[in-house]
Design a protein around this motif. Structure first.
Motif, mmCIF file in Angstrom:
data_model
loop_
_atom_site.group_PDB
_atom_site.id
_atom_site.type_symbol
_atom_site.label_atom_id
_atom_site.label_comp_id
_atom_site.label_asym_id
_atom_site.label_seq_id
_atom_site.Cartn_x
_atom_site.Cartn_y
_atom_site.Cartn_z
ATOM 1 N N LEU A 172 -37.424 1.476 -19.054
ATOM 2 C CA LEU A 172 -37.053 1.775 -20.439
ATOM 3 C C LEU A 172 -36.670 3.240 -20.601
ATOM 4 N N ARG A 173 -37.356 4.114 -19.895
ATOM 5 C CA ARG A 173 -37.028 5.540 -19.964
ATOM 6 C C ARG A 173 -35.598 5.796 -19.502
ATOM 7 N N ALA A 204 -33.127 3.245 -22.161
ATOM 8 C CA ALA A 204 -33.230 3.517 -23.605
ATOM 9 C C ALA A 204 -34.141 4.718 -23.815
ATOM 10 N N SER A 238 -34.309 7.275 -25.851
ATOM 11 C CA SER A 238 -34.792 7.627 -27.189
ATOM 12 C C SER A 238 -35.924 6.714 -27.619
ATOM 13 N N ALA A 239 -35.752 5.412 -27.398
ATOM 14 C CA ALA A 239 -36.808 4.467 -27.736
ATOM 15 C C ALA A 239 -38.060 4.727 -26.895
ATOM 16 N N TYR A 240 -37.859 5.025 -25.629
ATOM 17 C CA TYR A 240 -39.000 5.305 -24.770
ATOM 18 C C TYR A 240 -39.781 6.508 -25.286
ATOM 19 N N TRP A 279 -39.932 7.777 -28.285
ATOM 20 C CA TRP A 279 -40.618 7.480 -29.534
ATOM 21 C C TRP A 279 -41.904 6.723 -29.256
ATOM 22 N N LEU A 280 -41.825 5.725 -28.378
ATOM 23 C CA LEU A 280 -43.003 4.932 -28.057
ATOM 24 C C LEU A 280 -44.054 5.781 -27.325
#
Length: 252
Positions: A234-235, A238, A240-242, A244-245
């Motif tokens: 995920l890093r 994605a 940005s999503a990574y 944030w999480l």
């Protein structure tokens, strides 16, 4: 590759993943050369597994090459390297001394490189061998207040991947095992215990079983537990999503 009868050098074998790996490979018939910094614990592991104990300081510039020479002297050759010895440190980066930075980088990154440089000519001459490096999920995802540790393990990733390309077609295999949280003394030694409820620590024996399988099959990479491949991927796909999480649920 057959483990039975092969000479395996395991670094960091006095406890944790290294000790569990020594026991696992002894059961598979390996001839063991075991390295560690705790002489008493290492001697006990060697006695239980039939291995030869070598206590060498890997934080100095000449330690890794001295260990390689000693291993070859006592066993005649090294067919498999399990580069497991590691040093952790946790806390704000400005609180870390230059000596501590140097020690983490020396043990985690420089010593695997130097051990490999010293052992590789013999493996190449024989046309077979395995190089197994114990990495960390910290190298793939980053961890707050462990920047130097994560960087040193990321260096191992880059080294192993490049070496794998270099050794293609030689009969030698290069593998990286990527553990998450493992129930070992590592966290106490890094200066801060592990406090999170997730991910739950896995047993060092679980990682040792993966290492044994990687030696046999030559598999290039394995996360332990396997689901850790998801945040690592995920890093990349994605970021940005990574992030944030990670900011929402992360921690050391």
């Amino acid at each position: 590759m057959r483990i039975a009868g092969s000479v395996v050098l395991v670094t960091g074998a006095s406890s944790g993943i290294g000790a569990a790996t020594a026991h696992r490979l002894a059961g598979a018939g390996a001839r063991l050369v075991l390295h560690g910094r705790d002489a008493d614990r290492l001697t006990a592991v060697a006695a239980a597994t039939g291995g030869t104990a070598l206590t060498v300081d890997l934080s100095g510039p000449a330690g890794a090459r001295a260990l390689a020479r000693a291993a070859v002297e006592v066993a005649g050759q090294v067919d498999v390297l399990v580069s497991n010895a590691g040093r952790g440190w946790c806390g704000p980066l400005p609180a870390m001394t230059g000596a501590q930075v140097g020690e983490v980088v020396a043990v985690n990154l420089v010593s695997p490189i130097e051990l490999t440089r010293a052992l590789l000519p013999g493996m190449l001459a024989r046309g077979h061998g395995r190089l197994v490096y114990v990495g960390s999920i910290a190298a793939r995802t980053g961890v707050a207040e462990e920047a130097v540790y994560a960087a040193s393990k990321a260096g191992v990733d880059g080294f192993a991947e490049s070496l794998r390309f270099e050794l293609a077609g030689t009969g030698l295999g290069v593998s990286v095992v990527v553990p998450g949280v493992v129930a070992t003394p590592f966290f106490a030694r890094r200066g801060r215990p592990y406090r999170r409820s997730l991910p739950r620590p896995v047993a060092p024996e679980t990682v040792a079983a993966v290492i044994e399988r990687m030696i046999v099959t030559g598999r290039a990479e394995r996360h332990v537990p396997g689901w850790l491949a998801v945040p690592a991927a995920l890093r990349v796909v994605a970021p940005s999503a990574y992030r944030w999480l990670a900011a929402r649920f992360g921690g050391s």
